[in-house]
Each structure stands twice: as structure tokens, then as C-alpha cells.
Write an enzyme that holds these catalytic residues in place. Structure first.
Site, PDB file in Angstrom:
ATOM      1  N   SER A 177      -0.873  12.157   1.314  1.00  0.00           N
ATOM      2  CA  SER A 177      -2.079  11.715   0.641  1.00  0.00           C
ATOM      3  C   SER A 177      -2.728  10.666   1.529  1.00  0.00           C
ATOM      4  CB  SER A 177      -1.724  11.124  -0.723  1.00  0.00           C
ATOM      5  OG  SER A 177      -2.794  10.326  -1.165  1.00  0.00           O
ATOM      6  N   ASP A 229      -6.217   2.584  -7.701  1.00  0.00           N
ATOM      7  CA  ASP A 229      -7.634   2.926  -7.588  1.00  0.00           C
ATOM      8  C   ASP A 229      -8.309   3.156  -8.938  1.00  0.00           C
ATOM      9  OD1 ASP A 229      -7.864   2.599  -4.869  1.00  0.00           O
ATOM     10  OD2 ASP A 229      -7.191   4.629  -4.425  1.00  0.00           O
TER      11      ASP A 229
HETATM   12  N1  ARG Z   1      -1.941   1.426  -1.579  1.00  0.00           N
HETATM   13  C1  ARG Z   1      -3.296   1.313  -1.160  1.00  0.00           C
HETATM   14  C2  ARG Z   1      -4.101   0.556  -2.167  1.00  0.00           C
HETATM   15  O1  ARG Z   1      -3.716   0.497  -3.307  1.00  0.00           O
HETATM   16  C3  ARG Z   1      -3.918   2.649  -0.833  1.00  0.00           C
HETATM   17  C4  ARG Z   1      -4.049   3.600  -1.989  1.00  0.00           C
HETATM   18  C5  ARG Z   1      -4.502   4.991  -1.598  1.00  0.00           C
HETATM   19  N2  ARG Z   1      -3.552   5.583  -0.708  1.00  0.00           N
HETATM   20  C6  ARG Z   1      -3.482   6.871  -0.351  1.00  0.00           C
HETATM   21  N3  ARG Z   1      -2.624   7.199   0.539  1.00  0.00           N
HETATM   22  N4  ARG Z   1      -4.253   7.763  -0.860  1.00  0.00           N
HETATM   23  O2  ARG Z   1      -5.121   0.028  -1.858  1.00  0.00           O
END
Ligand code: ARG
Length: 399
Positions: A177, A126
Site C-alpha cells: 500500500s 487518514d
Molecule cells: N502512516 C502514515 C500516516 O499515518 C502513512 C499512512 C498511509 N500509508 C500508506 N502506505 N498508504 O501518515
């Protein structure tokens, strides 16, 4: 001199983004912080989140309802691209980031901020998506990512927040999370960190356990116009409503759960659980309709485009020239992808059981094994002679 004077911070109401507010001011000398929470259909109550930002020290707390744009401009093109990262993940989180970046950059312009901030750590995808998207939209903005540098554990972060008088979490924090929006939920950490552990039932919200799903199957018809889903069971739906309803209908049958080990851009493998009922079914149905309405060469060539598209979207290049070029290709292919796909929902499966289209390239007279057959069988002989010629020559040389 601080790192920036006025900052627009991407705000979720969680611990990390809340702690960013006092941290940016006290440690990095930021003078003014405007928070921005995006309503992507995550179902959180946004008013308490808005107030929490003010209580945490923000001078202005903005909430933007971007559900409609999210579905129309981010999710729908991804459906047309049949975008499944590593063949499985329908990009629910990845698609939200460039949109959040866009509204952050717009808010920075409106409020005269010189920087954008977010609460992402240095380990995930992200941060890449935010940073690259913001830079693409306004290369002059600074990007501050305090959680990438502060080196605090979760406990230390909470303690720092308490010391600064940050109100306790709006809702009790979970050991997992979780990122969620209209397109689905992404769940990691906690007991899921061991890939051998079965995901506990409690992590799911949008999809029922198979044991609790109906014992009767249900038919579902999804209608598409130029590659965009427009109807459910013959009734027209606005984009947001369509996704919401499909999530319910499909999730009720336990469809849309994904448990995968995925390769992050930063090189780490992570174990992520997704539930994305509407998107999974929409992509499968859309791909099926393409098989009826696209010529073989376009359909097969598009597979490669889709893979590149999916990878660059996952890797944060939503606003890139390559993405724009692939979009143009994909749009061109969708012109005739209109029709209906019929699915049977039962115990975790959405099985496609029928499809039809005014633009169908399926030719009964040619396909049939019955007496109506119009295919010129004799023509096959000459075709095979020419097609097999290089192989014949090779075989004669190598006998
Ligand atoms: N792995 C996914 C991505 O990179 C989700 C990332 C956020 N995941 C989370 N459990 N907060 O798009």
C-alpha cells in the site's frame, strides 16, 4: 431515501475509491457523484485517472493541481515546526490530508453537494484526518466512508468493481500500500507487515540503494529566509521546484529512508517505510540554523511546541484552535531564522558541516579559547555561588 443526494468523492484512481462510485449509488442511494483528484506531485498521470472516474460512473471528474499550496502552506510550516512524528516521520501523508479536505469542501460548496466521501478504511489515521478536517471547515456536510462499513476484503472489492464494470487498474497494482506525493512515499503492507522482514529494494523509488550511490561526496548548501527554504547552492528556487530538486539531489545519495514501527491514533502499531529525502534534510538543516539564530530559551521551549504540533497534525487536528495558536508561536520564532546550512552528502548520510547567518547569535569573542577571549571569567564565580545556593543549603541540611 439515500444517505446523501450529491457527493464529492476524494478520488485517487485506485481500486477502493473507484469501487466507492458504484457502491455509493447502488448501496447507499447517492444520486450524483463528483470525483476530485488532487495533484500533489505524486507523479501519476492524471488524465487517465480523470477518465476512469467518469467510466466508473461519476457525473463530473475534477483534477486540482495543488502542488504549490501543498508546499507553501502545508510542508513549509511543518519544516518551521521541525515536525518529525515520533522523532522520525516527516508527515508526508499526514500533511496532504487537510489540504485534500479543504478542496473537497470547496468543491462541495461550488457544486451544491450535501456530503463528502472518501475511501479510507476504519483502521488508519487518514479517515480521522479527512473527517475531522472536513467537519472543521464545514460542520454541516455529511461524511461518507463506505470502506469503513462495507466489510469487503481486497479480493471482494476488486470483484465488486468488476461486476460494476469498473475498468481495470490504470497500472498494475502492487502488493504494497503506497501513498505518495512531492514530500515522499509511505509504504506498508505485503511482506512489510512482519516487522522482522527487511524491506525489499524494489519498494524504493526516490532514494538509491547505498550500493548504487556515488562514491564521491557532494556538498549542498540550503539557504533559509525566516525559516523558509529559498535557495539551493546559492540559486533561488520556487517552493515546488526546491522540493523536487532536493528530492533528486539527496535521494541520489540514498538519504531519506525511514523504517519504523509507529503508533497510530486508533491504537494500532504499524510498520511503515518512508522515503522523504527533501523533507528530512530540510528539517535537519532548519533545526541547525535555529540553533545558531534563536536564543537558548526560545529554542528549548520550542521543542515542546514542536512535539505537540507534530502530534496534533498527525492526529488530524490541522484546522484546530490549538494548531492555530502553535502556528502563531512558531511564526514569531522564525523572524530571524535566515542563513545558510552546508551539508555533505555521502552514502546515506547528510552531515551538516557548516552554517552561517547575518543573525547569528554565536559570539566568537565569547566562545573562543584563544587570546581574543572577551568573557569575564571572574563573573562566573558569583554566578555559580548564586546558581548553586539552593543545592548548598540542601547539602548542609542533609549531611
Ligand atoms: N502512516 C502514515 C500516516 O499515518 C502513512 C499512512 C498511509 N500509508 C500508506 N502506505 N498508504 O501518515
Amino acid at each position: 431515501m439515500g444517505r446523501a443526494k450529491k457527493v464529492v468523492l476524494a478520488y485517487s484512481g485506485g481500486v477502493d475509491t473507484s469501487v466507492c462510485i458504484p457502491y455509493l449509488k447502488q448501496e447507499w442511494g447517492v444520486e450524483e457523484i463528483i470525483t476530485l483528484a488532487a495533484d500533489l506531485g505524486q507523479g501519476d498521470e492524471l488524465e487517465p485517472i480523470r477518465e476512469k472516474a467518469l467510466k466508473s460512473g461519476a457525473s463530473e471528474s475534477l483534477v486540482a493541481d495543488v502542488k504549490d499550496i501543498f508546499v507553501k502552506e502545508y510542508a513549509f510550516p511543518a519544516i518551521q515546526a521541525n515536525a518529525l512524528y515520533e522523532n522520525r516521520y516527516p508527515l508526508g501523508t499526514a500533511l496532504a490530508r487537510p489540504l485534500i479536505a479543504k478542496i473537497l469542501v470547496e468543491a462541495a460548496a461550488k457544486y451544491g453537494a450535501d456530503a463528502i466521501a472518501h475511501g479510507c478504511t476504519g483502521k488508519g489515521n487518514d479517515q480521522v484526518r479527512f473527517d475531522v478536517s472536513c467537519t472543521a471547515l464545514n460542520p454541516n456536510l455529511k461524511i461518507l466512508a463506505p470502506a469503513r462499513e462495507w466489510g469487503m476484503s481486497r479480493e471482494q472489492t476488486i470483484a465488486y468493481g468488476e461486476k460494476c464494470g469498473i475498468p481495470a487498474p490504470v497500472k498494475k497494482s502492487s502488493p504494497f500500500s503506497i501513498d505518495k506525493n512531492l514530500l515522499g512515499r509511505s509504504i506498508e503492507a505485503g511482506t512489510l507487515e512482519d516487522p522482522a522482514n527487511e524491506p525489499p529494494e524494489e519498494i524504493y523509488e526516490m532514494t538509491k540503494a547505498i550500493a548504487d550511490t556515488p562514491n564521491e561526496s557532494e556538498y549542498l548548501e540550503i539557504g533559509f529566509q525566516k525559516g523558509l527554504p529559498t535557495t539551493i547552492n546559492g540559486t533561488s528556487k520556487e517552493p515546488v521546484e526546491l522540493i523536487e530538486q532536493l528530492n533528486k539531489i539527496v535521494g541520489n545519495h540514498g538519504i531519506g529512508r525511514i523504517d519504523m514501527i509507529e503508533n497510530r491514533l486508533v491504537g494500532i502499531k504499524s510498520r511503515e517505510i518512508y522515503e522523504s529525502p527533501a523533507m528530512i534534510v530540510l528539517i535537519n538543516a532548519h533545526r541547525d540554523l535555529e540553533s545558531l539564530t534563536l536564543t537558548a530559551d526560545v529554542s528549548q521551549y520550542k521543542r515542546g511546541i514542536e512535539e505537540t504540533y507534530t502530534k496534533i497534525v498527525y492526529n488530524g487536528l490541522w484546522y484546530s484552535p490549538l494548531k492555530a495558536a502553535l502556528d502563531a508561536f512558531i511564526q514569531q520564532t522564525q523572524e530571524r531564522v535566515s542563513g545558510v546550512v552546508r551539508l555533505k552528502l555521502f552514502k546515506g548520510n547528510a552531515t551538516i558541516v557548516g552554517r552561517w547567518s547575518d543573525n547569528s547569535l554565536y559570539t566568537p569573542d565569547l566562545a573562543t579559547y584563544g587570546a581574543e577571549d572577551q568573557f569575564d571569567h571572574k563573573a562566573a564565580e558569583g554566578f555559580i555561588y548564586v546558581w548553586g545556593l539552593p543545592t548548598r543549603i540542601w547539602a548542609q541540611q542533609n549531611k
